[in-house]
Every structure is written in C-alpha cells, then in structure tokens.
Design a protein around this motif. Structure first.
Motif: not given
Length: 394
Positions: A3-5, A25-28, A71-73, A80-81
C-alpha cells in the motif's frame, strides 16, 4: 503489492509536523482496529547537537485515532479505500525538517519513513515533493526572480481577491535557516502561512504577501559568512529590485510594509537604511542589525518610518542590548514619534496544548519571538501590532 501513503503536514508555532498519514488500500473497508497498529517514524536528524553529527533516528509515534477517510484524510462514515492514522504532535515530535549545521539551512528529511505494523505499507515517503498534503500551502504560489546581478530568488506570494480597491503589500524576510530554493520551507518554518489566513487578511482588508528567499542567508558577506561590518549585504540591491518589480507588476498595491525575523530582521533594517522613503512601515523581529553600524545620519533618515520592534528577554541568539535597544533609543532621541516595541519575558506556548515537565506552559528558545507576531499577540499597552500596521500609510 504494498500500500502507499501520503502524510498530512501542518505548520505549527514551532514549525512543520507530520500529523496524519493517509494510506491507500487495494480494497474498501468499513472499520479498522487501532489497537493492532504501531507507527515508527524513521528519518535523518542531528544526533549530536554539539558536533552537528547526523544520523538516522527511530521514534514511536503515539496514535490518537484511526478511521476510514477520503483521500485528504477527512473522516468518513462509510466504507473507503483510504484509512487515516492520526498521531500526536509536539514541539519535539513529528518534524519533517532537518537543520544542517554545515549549511545552516533547513531541509526536508530524506529519508523520511513511517513503518506501520500490521499493514503491508511502503514506508518510504517523499515529504519534499508529492507524498505530502499541506493545505496551508494551497493559498500560495511559488515563483522565481532573476535579478540583474545574476542572483536568482525563489519566492512565495499570496494575492488577495481582485476588487476596485488598493491593497497593501506585506513583505516577510526569513531567518537564517530558511534560505535556499524552496519557499515552502520559509512558509512552514516560521508559520508565515498565518499572513494568508483570515484573521490577518481581515485586519489588513486584503493584503498581498511576498516572501522572498535568498539562496544562503541575508547576512551573507559574499563568502557564506556572517556579515559583521558596515559593508552592504550582497543581497541588498537585488532584493529591492525584486520587490520593486513586484510592486510595478501589481498596480493596485499602494502601501509597502516590510518585516521579518532574526536574519530577516537584520535585512529589514538594511532595506530601510538604503531605501528610507520606499516603505510605509516595518516590523523587525529579534533583529540582528548591530546599532554601532548605523550612523547618526541614517538614524535621521529613517526616524519618520513607523516601526514596531519585537524581542524576548531570554533571546540567547541575538543580543538585543546591542541591536534593538540602542537603535530604538537613538530613534526616539532623534524625534521619531511612531516607534513601538513588544518586549516579552520569554517565549512560551500560549495555546495551552504543550507543557514543560513541571506542568507550566512549554518554553521555546527565547529567540523565537516571531511566534507572538504570527499569533497576533504583540502589543504595546493596548495597541495591537497588526491593527497598527494596517493603519500605516493610509
């Protein structure tokens, strides 16, 4: 696949901190159990303050909360992913900056890693570039200026909304550690972002803000050493060229205010002494211009300029007894009528968020009196510095 962060960086009174990490993540998923998470911060840092030796340090970051997010925290109440891990911050925890003793400059940490136990996450984070979110920087535009003498400046600017009115220009000159080619370092290291926020902008009724960044330090004698004589700084003429060019490009600017801290306080005085009829007011903070190098004729030339000085009695970096105090006395003796000084016993946290071990308010290095300016806490009696500044030249 890991996963990326991306990290959320905020500029606080004490500088930038990594407050959150947002993991894609790669899934929700619907929920996440924070009890299974552990965050270890790994970065380059000064490990010996006496010698300036650098090395890699690892620190466990206290996890405050975890939640599904956008995606912005920002927390969401649905699957959610993205998940966000929120961490505790303090003046001594979470900074993505390193101050290099050799160059005397702040830089983004490289490497900077967050190891997340229990999740297959790539720990490497490019905090200097694309792996961070920093909403406080979104209001600013970064640019460069090539002066006639060949010096190239980076700078940040904030522009107020266009209307049919004239607006002031506020110039901020950075301290020693904020030189280089990345103005975001200037904006975050001393919380200059406050000058684009609603309280300051409302007080100014909309102001341009210009934050020039010199390649080294304002007090450079041309050899990368501190200037300690009466010779002009190597940046004096080209900085004025940048400022004047900016003013001419923005025809709705009608008042020009200049200020800054430490090295920037020195350069504020340098600009006033060389261009005494250009600026409507100035606000030097913990300024480093030795009074002995200011002639009586120069005092007479700048005595008409509205000035607001700020310093703390615990400043161990700049000796205000040979800089600010004698200069203020000479100005007053020469007939200056619009001189104000904010003097603080020390520099401490006024938010109530940070404490010393004995429970008292966290005490900062006494040199950091710009914190009070950023937070609109500079007064002389009942007179407020921001409100005073907004009235000069009207």
């Amino acid at each position: 696949m890991k996963y990326t962060q991306k990290v959320l960086v905020t500029g606080e009174d004490f500088g930038p901190v990594v407050k959150k990490t947002i993991i894609k993540l790669d899934q929700t998923i619907d929920t996440i159990d924070m009890n299974n998470l552990k965050v270890i911060e790994e970065k380059n840092a000064v490990i010996d303050k006496v010698t300036g030796e650098e090395g890699i340090i690892r620190t466990e970051r206290e996890v405050l909360d975890t939640y599904t997010s956008d995606e912005y925290g920002n927390k969401v109440n649905n699957a959610s992913q993205y998940i966000t891990i929120e961490m505790s911050i303090s003046p001594s925890v979470g900074s993505p900056f390193i101050f290099h003793e050799t160059t005397q400059l702040n830089n983004w940490c490289n490497p900077y890693r967050l190891h997340i136990s229990g999740l297959n996450v790539n720990p490497d984070i490019d905090v200097e570039n694309d792996d961070k979110l920093c909403p406080q920087l979104d209001k600013w535009t970064m640019n460069t200026y090539q002066a006639i003498d060949g010096i190239k400046y980076s700078y940040a600017e904030y522009r107020p909304s266009l209307d049919d009115k004239k607006h002031p220009l506020v110039i901020w000159l950075h301290g020693l550690g904020e030189g280089g080619t990345d103005p975001s370092i200037d904006l975050l290291a001393n919380k200059v972002t406050a000058l684009a926020d609603a309280p300051f902008q409302k007080c100014m009724k909309g102001a341009y803000v210009l934050v020039p960044q010199c390649p080294t330090m304002w007090m450079d004698n041309g050899k990368g050493e501190y200037k300690s004589d009466t010779k002009d700084c190597i940046y004096t003429k080209s900085l004025f060229e940048l400022i004047d060019s900016y003013v001419k490009e923005n025809r709705d600017i009608d008042r020009i205010y200049i200020g800054g801290c430490s090295n920037g306080g020195y350069m504020t005085m340098e600009m006033l002494l060389h261009y005494p009829h250009y600026f409507a007011a100035a606000f030097p903070i913990c300024e480093a211009y030795h009074d002995e190098y200011i002639t009586d004729d120069q005092i007479d030339m700048i005595k008409h300029i509205p000035l607001w000085f700020t310093y703390a009695k615990t400043d161990q970096v700049i000796d205000y007894t040979i800089c600010t105090i004698p200069t203020v006395k000479r100005l007053v003796d020469a007939g200056a009528s619009n001189i104000h000084v904010s003097i603080f016993d020390d520099v401490h946290d006024t938010t109530g968020l940070y404490k010393n071990e004995d429970g008292s308010s966290y005490t900062y290095n006494g040199h950091c009196s710009w914190i009070y300016w950023d937070n609109n806490e500079c007064y002389e009696g009942e007179l407020n510095a921001w409100e005073w500044l907004a009235q000069q030249g009207n």
